[in-house]
Write an enzyme that holds these catalytic residues in place. Sequence first.
Site, PDB file in Angstrom:
ATOM      1  CG  HIS A   1      39.825  52.272  49.757  1.00 18.53           C
ATOM      2  ND1 HIS A   1      40.761  52.846  49.422  1.00 18.53           N
ATOM      3  CD2 HIS A   1      39.381  51.508  48.834  1.00 18.53           C
ATOM      4  CE1 HIS A   1      40.831  52.895  47.877  1.00 18.53           C
ATOM      5  NE2 HIS A   1      39.939  52.033  47.582  1.00 18.53           N
TER       6      HIS A   1
ATOM      7  CG  HIS B   1      44.187  52.951  49.245  1.00 18.93           C
ATOM      8  ND1 HIS B   1      43.687  54.040  49.689  1.00 18.93           N
ATOM      9  CD2 HIS B   1      44.653  53.326  48.223  1.00 18.93           C
ATOM     10  CE1 HIS B   1      43.809  55.050  48.919  1.00 18.93           C
ATOM     11  NE2 HIS B   1      44.503  54.366  47.770  1.00 18.93           N
TER      12      HIS B   1
ATOM     13  CD  GLU C   1      37.000  54.526  50.917  1.00 18.21           C
ATOM     14  OE1 GLU C   1      37.232  54.391  52.168  1.00 18.21           O
ATOM     15  OE2 GLU C   1      37.732  55.036  50.225  1.00 18.21           O
TER      16      GLU C   1
ATOM     17  CG  ASP D   1      43.498  53.084  53.285  1.00 21.24           C
ATOM     18  OD1 ASP D   1      44.340  53.390  52.567  1.00 21.24           O
ATOM     19  OD2 ASP D   1      42.320  52.941  52.413  1.00 21.24           O
TER      20      ASP D   1
ATOM     21  CB  THR E   1      35.999  55.999  55.629  1.00 20.81           C
ATOM     22  OG1 THR E   1      35.857  55.657  57.378  1.00 20.81           O
ATOM     23  CG2 THR E   1      34.989  55.134  54.804  1.00 20.81           C
TER      24      THR E   1
END
Length: 312
Positions: free
Chosen positions: A80, A183, A145, A193, A82
């Site tokens: 991902h 993601h 992340e 993302d 953030t």
Amino acid sequence: MKRINAIILSFAIISVIVSCAGNPYAPTNRVHKKQIKTLTKELKVLPPPPPGTTAKFNYAEDWVGTTNFSLRRPNLVVIHHTAQNSVDQTLKTFTLPRTQVSSHYVIGRNGEIYQMLNDLYRAWHGGSGQWGSNTDINSASIGIELDNNGFEEFSPLQIASLLNLLEDLKTKYKIPAANFIGHSDIAPTRKNDPNRTFPWKLLALKGFGLWYDEPIDIIGKPLEGSSTAVGIEPSEFSSVSNDSVPTSDSVSQNPELLDVSPAIALKIIGYDVTDLPAAIKAFKLHFIQTEVDTNLTDHDLRVLNNLYKKYL
């Protein structure tokens, strides 16, 4: 005695203050440990209820525990960005109960790695999504992340740390190369993302994800001398890009460029094609990047034709 108790209490208070001053997340760390203890107690509960107790099922008198079991292991890694402005902001978000979101790892722009959860616990990072037939991504995956607001490029230090972490996870849990995804791949209707600057090609060359053969001919087959070489240093990740990919606004009508329908090819890769335009956009965000839209150009179809066969 009262004086001694007062001194002990004072020392305890000072210790707490010093601890909190040293680590601003000390209070939430204590909550974390408490939750671990609670979960550990649940794991220690042995079925079934003791004989003589009220039970819903007709349990045998003797309980027999198998000797053949282990903890569940993650089989996917979901990457991902953030979409926040700093790593501190993200850490705070993941330590507030009301947000109901978390991740196993957060990697800062300076390459610093924060492990926020044991790999074997279920983090709340994927939300509603699907990859192949798996509709419970959180239960099967590790979430990573990257500190990034969603528009900027990822730093070399950040990518270098990510590659090191992925190598460790892949080795430790024997995660297949095809199971390193983003993601947006699992939630194409909701997420975008990591952003289009993410170096998916570099990750694939290192063994984390798949990539199409380059160059490819008119029907999407690899040409002689196609490069699938590895060995690119993390510091060189910026040189591995898709900038040379031709762009076009036209949607291909040539059926010879793809052996199956786009929906079938995308489904074989793993995409949820319930919303086909969203799946196409997610595919292009991952593998094309220079133009992220719902059109499939001649080049896109050749890439898709070459790529889906690697997932068979």
